[in-house]
Write a protein that holds these residues in place. Sequence first.
Motif, PDB file in Angstrom:
ATOM      1  N   VAL A  48      -6.735 -39.135 -18.227  1.00 40.25           N
ATOM      2  CA  VAL A  48      -6.441 -37.834 -17.241  1.00 40.25           C
ATOM      3  C   VAL A  48      -5.074 -37.507 -17.275  1.00 40.25           C
ATOM      4  O   VAL A  48      -4.335 -36.604 -17.689  1.00 40.25           O
ATOM      5  CB  VAL A  48      -6.876 -38.149 -16.048  1.00 40.25           C
ATOM      6  N   VAL A  64      -6.854 -30.816 -16.688  1.00 44.97           N
ATOM      7  CA  VAL A  64      -6.119 -31.204 -15.377  1.00 44.97           C
ATOM      8  C   VAL A  64      -4.550 -30.581 -15.228  1.00 44.97           C
ATOM      9  O   VAL A  64      -4.239 -30.601 -14.315  1.00 44.97           O
ATOM     10  CB  VAL A  64      -6.134 -32.742 -14.863  1.00 44.97           C
ATOM     11  N   MET A  83      -3.805 -35.014  -6.899  1.00 45.91           N
ATOM     12  CA  MET A  83      -4.964 -34.240  -7.338  1.00 45.91           C
ATOM     13  C   MET A  83      -5.114 -32.967  -6.440  1.00 45.91           C
ATOM     14  O   MET A  83      -5.629 -33.216  -5.279  1.00 45.91           O
ATOM     15  CB  MET A  83      -6.295 -34.885  -7.687  1.00 45.91           C
ATOM     16  N   LEU A  86      -9.178 -29.466  -6.585  1.00 45.28           N
ATOM     17  CA  LEU A  86     -10.291 -30.148  -7.136  1.00 45.28           C
ATOM     18  C   LEU A  86     -11.435 -29.375  -7.388  1.00 45.28           C
ATOM     19  O   LEU A  86     -11.766 -28.469  -6.724  1.00 45.28           O
ATOM     20  CB  LEU A  86     -10.612 -31.339  -6.136  1.00 45.28           C
ATOM     21  N   ASP A  90     -14.484 -32.806 -11.657  1.00 46.21           N
ATOM     22  CA  ASP A  90     -13.654 -33.930 -11.423  1.00 46.21           C
ATOM     23  C   ASP A  90     -14.256 -35.161 -10.842  1.00 46.21           C
ATOM     24  O   ASP A  90     -13.586 -36.049 -10.733  1.00 46.21           O
ATOM     25  CB  ASP A  90     -12.156 -33.672 -10.695  1.00 46.21           C
TER      26      ASP A  90
END
Length: 124
Positions: A48, A64, A83, A86, A90
């Motif tokens: 990621v 991302v 993060m 979202l 995810d």
Amino acid sequence: QVQLVESGGGLVQAGGSLRLSCAASGRTFSSYNMGWFRQAPGKERELVAAISWSPGNTYYADSVKGRFTISRDNAKNTVYLQMNSLKPEDTAVYYCAAASGIATPKFDYEYTYWGQGTQVTVSS
């Protein structure tokens, strides 16, 4: 030897935010490149985000970019994954990992040490 312990996972609604933390043991944390991987059910583990041992070099998966931010605090032996925005896609178990070397590793086989993982679930 480096031991990694993730925290911060949980259940969040789509559009929400979470911050994952990965606490590392050992005095040489600052010399390791760090990565966050994730694995969803039935899917392969994917990188990621990654951050090099020297501040400033980061990598993000296309999925991302603009939503996740990786950072590290070498004084606290901790790497973070912020993060935002979202999405249900995810949803996965998120792992942090440590790798030696001078470049920012992109593949899981390049990482030597792994945490136990933390579940992130994003509801729609």
